[in-house]
Design an enzyme around this catalytic site. Structure first.
Site, PDB file in Angstrom:
ATOM      1  N   GLU A 154       0.852  -1.184   0.000  1.00  0.00           N
ATOM      2  CA  GLU A 154       0.000   0.000   0.000  1.00  0.00           C
ATOM      3  C   GLU A 154       0.896   1.244   0.000  1.00  0.00           C
ATOM      4  O   GLU A 154       1.863   1.286   0.734  1.00  0.00           O
ATOM      5  CB  GLU A 154      -0.906   0.044   1.230  1.00  0.00           C
ATOM      6  CG  GLU A 154      -1.980   1.113   1.102  1.00  0.00           C
ATOM      7  CD  GLU A 154      -2.914   1.206   2.315  1.00  0.00           C
ATOM      8  OE1 GLU A 154      -2.549   0.720   3.397  1.00  0.00           O
ATOM      9  OE2 GLU A 154      -3.995   1.775   2.155  1.00  0.00           O
ATOM     10  N   MET A 310       0.578  -2.911   8.709  1.00  0.00           N
ATOM     11  CA  MET A 310      -0.127  -2.957   7.425  1.00  0.00           C
ATOM     12  C   MET A 310      -1.086  -4.129   7.415  1.00  0.00           C
ATOM     13  O   MET A 310      -0.698  -5.255   7.728  1.00  0.00           O
ATOM     14  CB  MET A 310       0.898  -3.053   6.288  1.00  0.00           C
ATOM     15  CG  MET A 310       0.278  -3.204   4.907  1.00  0.00           C
ATOM     16  SD  MET A 310      -0.729  -1.747   4.457  1.00  0.00           S
ATOM     17  CE  MET A 310      -1.991  -2.532   3.464  1.00  0.00           C
ATOM     18  N   GLU A 311      -2.337  -3.829   7.033  1.00  0.00           N
ATOM     19  CA  GLU A 311      -3.446  -4.769   7.210  1.00  0.00           C
ATOM     20  C   GLU A 311      -3.552  -5.851   6.150  1.00  0.00           C
ATOM     21  O   GLU A 311      -4.648  -6.369   5.926  1.00  0.00           O
ATOM     22  CB  GLU A 311      -4.754  -3.983   7.242  1.00  0.00           C
ATOM     23  CG  GLU A 311      -5.163  -3.326   5.904  1.00  0.00           C
ATOM     24  CD  GLU A 311      -4.775  -1.868   5.755  1.00  0.00           C
ATOM     25  OE1 GLU A 311      -3.832  -1.428   6.447  1.00  0.00           O
ATOM     26  OE2 GLU A 311      -5.397  -1.158   4.952  1.00  0.00           O
ATOM     27  N   ASN A 312      -2.460  -6.236   5.459  1.00  0.00           N
ATOM     28  CA  ASN A 312      -2.542  -7.278   4.437  1.00  0.00           C
ATOM     29  C   ASN A 312      -3.453  -8.412   4.915  1.00  0.00           C
ATOM     30  O   ASN A 312      -3.335  -8.885   6.034  1.00  0.00           O
ATOM     31  CB  ASN A 312      -1.151  -7.874   4.171  1.00  0.00           C
ATOM     32  CG  ASN A 312      -0.082  -6.818   4.082  1.00  0.00           C
ATOM     33  OD1 ASN A 312      -0.139  -5.958   3.233  1.00  0.00           O
ATOM     34  ND2 ASN A 312       0.869  -6.847   5.021  1.00  0.00           N
ATOM     35  N   GLU A 345      -5.701  -2.781  12.693  1.00  0.00           N
ATOM     36  CA  GLU A 345      -5.445  -3.617  11.510  1.00  0.00           C
ATOM     37  C   GLU A 345      -6.514  -4.688  11.343  1.00  0.00           C
ATOM     38  O   GLU A 345      -6.906  -5.029  10.235  1.00  0.00           O
ATOM     39  CB  GLU A 345      -4.058  -4.262  11.594  1.00  0.00           C
ATOM     40  CG  GLU A 345      -2.894  -3.283  11.777  1.00  0.00           C
ATOM     41  CD  GLU A 345      -2.898  -2.130  10.799  1.00  0.00           C
ATOM     42  OE1 GLU A 345      -3.341  -2.332   9.650  1.00  0.00           O
ATOM     43  OE2 GLU A 345      -2.479  -1.016  11.173  1.00  0.00           O
ATOM     44  N   HIS A 348      -9.620  -3.404   9.717  1.00  0.00           N
ATOM     45  CA  HIS A 348      -9.451  -3.299   8.264  1.00  0.00           C
ATOM     46  C   HIS A 348      -9.800  -4.599   7.542  1.00  0.00           C
ATOM     47  O   HIS A 348     -10.086  -4.579   6.355  1.00  0.00           O
ATOM     48  CB  HIS A 348      -7.991  -2.996   7.920  1.00  0.00           C
ATOM     49  CG  HIS A 348      -7.645  -1.537   7.909  1.00  0.00           C
ATOM     50  ND1 HIS A 348      -8.401  -0.594   7.270  1.00  0.00           N
ATOM     51  CD2 HIS A 348      -6.589  -0.865   8.430  1.00  0.00           C
ATOM     52  CE1 HIS A 348      -7.825   0.596   7.399  1.00  0.00           C
ATOM     53  NE2 HIS A 348      -6.725   0.457   8.102  1.00  0.00           N
TER      54      HIS A 348
HETATM   55 ZN   LIG Z   1      -5.205   1.713   8.679  1.00  0.00          ZN
END
Ligand SMILES: [Zn+2]
Ligand SMILES: *[C@@H]1O[C@H](CO)[C@@H](O)[C@H](O)[C@H]1NC(C)=O
Ligand SMILES: *[C@@H]1O[C@H](CO)[C@@H](O)[C@H](O)[C@H]1NC(C)=O
Ligand SMILES: *[C@@H]1O[C@H](CO)[C@@H](O)[C@H](O)[C@H]1NC(C)=O
Ligand SMILES: *[C@@H]1O[C@H](CO)[C@@H](O)[C@H](O)[C@H]1NC(C)=O
Length: 966
Positions: A154, A310-312, A345, A348
């Protein structure tokens, strides 16, 4: 009530993104089969190659396929139907302006047909912080330097790892295969399906011509394949190839298989995450009323990481500090941060991953929602923390400041250049977004809100949506429940908040005879002279008045946009003529309120009485925040503010105290290098002396072993202020504790300094010490195995007042191999800028070394802009600003990605300069006068002498790094 679109709104209605930035959309991907071979070996410069099969569906006949690729080497693409080549590729090239790769074919692809596009690619994985990159650490046992490959896609870095259709609306499924040496473990979004050991690469690589030259066949290779993913956006894809270990979460906490991964030396720091993660996930399943769709969730702590996390989907990556927690080395505030980031996260996984914004203009919806939802889950997991109140206050105070600048931007911001996407990962998207979502939950009610969110998530699952889609769902449910004013939609209300910059100030005038109240609105701006704006908002008017007068709380009223003013009658607010009255009860929406003099007086009296708690907690916060801001912009007398704030001597709650100190910090910031700083310090000493003693100070561990976050925050904040303001005993205690630590055997294990006070004590120890104290902190920093401990020490190193040490430390930030990680460069520079001595050193460093700094920041979010903003925040003279403007002319090429931040920085500097010109003398006189009054009116006597002590210690206890995003 009438709702007219103002001119300003009309202009900002989603400006169509010029087509040349975007993929044409005539060919769309449905599935990716992505295969990599990684050689994690510095000797081969981390060479890799890959091949991607992209399954395409043609929407409109075309002889060109356009997709994204950035900084990767590409071999000849092949277009097939099934196994049969169908088209001849006549050319392929990448245009770097927008990273667009165009593949030209000998004839058209047919509409409605499916094709497979195969692209081999190769290159070297670089040390960096985005795309697929190398991170490093030293194994404590073997003392070996170890490497891992990890990803951060992202917003637009998937295209650096493989050719793809890198816009959030092109959702597709993925099958991933990763080849690597057998000593490593690879993980990705989906569970491992199978793993094949092969000695040779050949079988797996039909593309042997080019690649063999590039990457020699390896022995001991393993090929890991992962289950096919759900349909998702490119920016959520992730994989990590490492020698990490994991712990499995207790299975009873969630139906989802949870693993927490870390480097082996840090595995014992995963316990907190391993229970908090599944608890929060299970809670979200209830709250969203929708199951988490993947079979597993991996969470991994990466040693080098650009943002916070990071919400992968199914593989969340974190900065170590934001996932790992160590009972003996991390503070309570670290723990709060870990819980908050994990919850953010996980939120998300629904809001963002399952339903994704169509284009980055609606980023705020993802980030605002996750920021808000995080507090809901933290409230559940840690019910004693009052996460909802404390985030509401933090978010609100932050944006009331930033959004008062003319150069701020709307939360829903048209983005016409993908390079500017990273600029909007800012407080407006996160904190204003979150504040607006919270506002909706308050005026719609929790039940309506959650029903509508559930409808929205179901309707758009595995798909994309825009804010208008959400407004429709919310309006539909609201109408059923009758919670909105007649003929008004959620869109009518929310467009005034999301498409316009800024927020209103209400002017409240009471008629004490007929007991009516007149309320009007206009935009609030820090540079008041410029307030000519015609914008107006739909403002929810929540009112509270003196408790005796309170029946059931008055129903929520609205001040409509373009209504001009509204009148509330006695029965609509409930206040009698001698009662105080307070707007924005519960801080329901981002706005400020100014009252007539008499109401200010009534409020002030209420706070200064013995029963200040009759003004509700968030009311006290709102009042203090408004009063300081209004005085700052000359809407209110400083004597009124200081009078109001003087009750803080008795305040026992952290949030109002924090708010008052924040207001004072704005004044401190412009006085700290001036001759008047002594007067300021004296004033604050009087104000907080008592609270310091009450909170436990530095000398005692009394509260610190408890689990009361309010008390801990109180003690941490007050101690930091007390030492900086030279409250007697504070620095002396800190110095003593630091000395004691230096005399401790095995200091990394047996640190005698109370955990939560370490940042303060370290900073005083270093700032008041010599080179020896600095070196000591450095040695501890280099040996630290807990990221939170390292971070406290990194901050401490910036506290020295020795100019040459500061210069050396700054030098290290741009020196490869100096030991300062790329991810830590900004916090170091920013801390030095903020310190009164460091400011001069850092300014010189930035002005002369900008090219190196720029290169160090490359590929990282918003770093340059944050640095410039911090620098200009310190300016108090026109001369400083003029020098900067001249410098900017000559160095424009380094500021191209930070236009917005630089504009805001300049406006901020102007605000400071204005204040100094208009208010400095007056305020300093007032501070002196109030200091004397305290002597007369209180029993406290600290044996203080009025000799002003100049020079200060800069302590950064509440360093909430703004750049730690996602
Ligand atoms: Zn976020
Ligand atoms: C690359 O794209 C930009 C923007 O579309 C265009 O102005 C430029 O001419 C292109 N460059 C080449 C070499 O085609
Ligand atoms: C193309 O692929 C999609 C699914 O990927 C499928 O539903 C569709 O039937 C295919 N079309 C043709 C013409 O084969
Ligand atoms: C709502 O709108 C309808 C149709 O425009 C109108 O007839 C009605 O009077 C409106 N009601 C109110 C309360 O404004
Ligand atoms: C404080 O007390 C002193 C001595 O009693 C007096 O002279 C002075 O005026 C008082 N100051 C204020 C502001 O009341």
């Amino acid at each position: 009530m009438r709702w007219l679109h103002t001119v300003a709104v009309a202009c900002l209605l989603h400006v169509a993104v010029p087509a040349e930035y975007l993929l044409p959309g005539d060919v769309v991907p449905t599935h990716y089969h992505l295969k990599y071979a990684f050689d994690i070996d510095p000797a081969t410069n981390f060479s890799y190659f890959g091949v991607v099969d992209i399954y395409l569906n043609v929407k409109k006949a075309t002889s060109k396929i356009v997709l994204h690729a950035n900084d990767i080497l590409i071999a000849i693409p092949i277009v097939r139907v099934g196994d049969v080549p169908s088209h001849k590729v006549t050319g392929y090239k990448v245009n770097d302006t927008y990273s667009l790769m165009t593949i030209s074919l000998d004839k058209d692809l047919q509409e409605d047909q499916n094709y497979t596009l195969t692209i081999p690619f190769y290159g070297n994985i670089k040390h960096g912080l985005d795309g697929a990159y190398i991170s490093t650490y030293v194994d404590k046992m073997t003392k070996e330097k170890e490497y891992l490959i990890t990803t951060q896609f992202e917003a637009i870095s998937a295209r650096k790892a493989f050719p793809c259709f890198d816009e959030p609306m092109y959702k597709a499924t993925y099958s991933i295969v990763i080849g690597h040496h057998k000593d490593y473990t690879a993980i990705s979004n989906m569970p491992l399906e199978n793993s094949v050991s092969e000695n040779a690469l050949e079988d797996h690589w039909p593309w042997s011509q080019i690649e063999k030259k590039f990457m020699k066949p390896k022995s001991d290779f393993v090929w890991d394949s992962y289950e096919k993913s759900v349909a998702m956006s490119t920016y959520l894809l992730a994989f990590v190839v490492s020698k990490f270990s994991f712990v499995q979460s207790p299975p009873e906490l969630s139906d989802t298989k949870f693993k927490i991964w870390a480097r082996p030396d840090a595995l014992d720091q995963t316990a907190y995450a391993s229970t908090t993660g599944p608890k929060a996930l299970s809670y979200f399943e209830q709250w969203f009323n929708l199951s988490y769709p993947l079979p597993k969730q991996d969470m991994i702590a990466i040693p080098d990481f650009a943002s916070g996390a990071m919400e992968n989907w199914g593989l969340i990556t974190y900065r170590e500090k934001d996932l790992l927690y160590d009972e003996k080395q991390s503070s309570f505030l670290n723990k709060e941060r870990v819980a908050t980031v994990i919850a953010h996260e996980l939120a998300h996984q629904w809001f963002g991953n399952l339903v994704t914004m169509k284009w980055w203009s609606d980023l705020w919806l993802n980030e605002g929602f996750a920021t808000f939802a995080a507090t809901v889950a933290v409230n559940h997991v840690e019910p004693t923390w009052n996460a909802d109140k404390s985030s509401a206050v933090n978010d609100m105070l932050l944006i009331l400041n930033l959004d008062a600048l003319e150069s701020s931007h709307p939360v829903s911001v048209p983005i016409d250049d993908p390079k500017r996407i990273s600029e909007i990962f800012d407080d407006i998207s996160y904190q204003k977004g979150s504040t607006l979502i919270r506002m909706m939950t308050m005026f719609l009610g929790d039940e309506v809100f959650r029903k509508a969110i559930n409808n929205y998530l179901r309707k758009y699952s595995y798909n994309n949506a825009e804010q208008d889609d959400l407004w429709l769902e919310l309006t539909a449910v609201s109408k059923k429940y009758g919670v909105l004013p007649n003929n008004v939609t959620v869109k009518d209300i929310m467009d005034t908040w999301t498409k316009q910059t800024g927020y209103p100030i209400l002017t409240v005038t009471r008629d004490y005879e007929d007991k009516s109240i007149t309320v009007s609105q206009r935009r609030y701006l820090s540079l008041a002279a410029r307030s000519t704006s015609l914008t107006s908002w739909w403002v929810p008017l929540s009112v509270v008045c003196e408790p005796e007068a309170r029946g059931p709380p008055p129903a929520l009223r609205w001040l409509a946009a373009n209504q001009g003013l509204t009148k509330l009658h006695r029965f609509e607010h409930g206040a009698e003529r001698d009662h105080w009255l307070l707007f924005n009860h519960n801080m329901i929406a981002p706005y400020r309120v100014n009252y007539d003099t008499r109401n200010w007086q009534l409020l002030s009296n209420a706070l200064k009485s013995n029963e200040y708690t009759r003004v509700p907690l968030l009311g006290r916060v709102q009042l203090l925040s408004d009063a300081f801001a209004l005085a700052w912009t000359n809407h209110l007398e400083y004597s009124t503010v200081l009078n109001l704030a003087s009750y803080l001597q008795h305040e026992t709650e952290y949030l109002p105290l924090y708010t008052g100190l924040r207001g004072l910090m704005q004044i401190e910031n412009v006085l700290k290098r001036s001759p008047d700083y002594g007067a300021f310090q004296k004033f604050v000493r009087k104000l907080i002396g008592d609270v310091y003693v009450r909170s436990g100070g530095l000398a005692t561990k009394k509260i610190l072993n408890g689990h009361d976050l309010n008390s801990v925050k109180m003690q941490v904040t007050i101690s930091s202020w007390a030492c900086r303001m030279k409250v007697p005993g504070c620095e002396e205690n800190a110095i003593q504790l630091y000395k004691q630590w230096m005399d401790t055997e095995n200091p990394d294990e047996n640190n005698p300094i109370p955990l939560d006070l370490r940042r303060t004590v370290y900073c005083v120890g270093v700032s008041r010490g010599s080179v020896a104290e600095w070196r000591w902190a450095l040695a501890r920093e280099q040996r630290a195995n807990v990221a939170a401990a390292r971070s406290a020490l990194l901050a401490a190193l910036t506290c020295t007042k020795d100019v040459w040490i500061l210069a050396q430390y700054l030098e290290w930030t741009v020196t490869e191999g100096s030991g300062v990680r790329k991810q830590d460069v900004l916090p170091v520079i920013v801390n030095i800028i903020r310190s009164p001595v460091g400011y001069y050193v850092a300014k010189d460093f930035i002005y002369t070394r900008v090219e190196e700094i720029y290169n160090t920041f490359k590929g990282q979010y918003r770093r340059m802009g944050e640095m410039i903003k911090t620098l200009l925040q310190q300016f108090t003279t026109q001369r400083e600003l003029d020098t900067f403007l001249e410098w900017r002319e000559k160095n424009a090429q380094y500021l191209v990605d930070s236009k917005l931040a630089v504009e805001q920085a300049i406006e901020n500097a102007q605000v400071n300069i204005n204040w100094i010109t208009k208010n400095r003398k007056n305020v300093v006189d007032k501070l002196r006068e109030f200091s004397t009054n305290y002597d007369n009116s209180t029993q406290i006597n600290h044996g203080m002498h009025s000799a002003a002590i100049t020079g200060s210690v800069q302590v950064f206890t509440v360093l909430i790094p703004l750049f730690m995003r996602n």
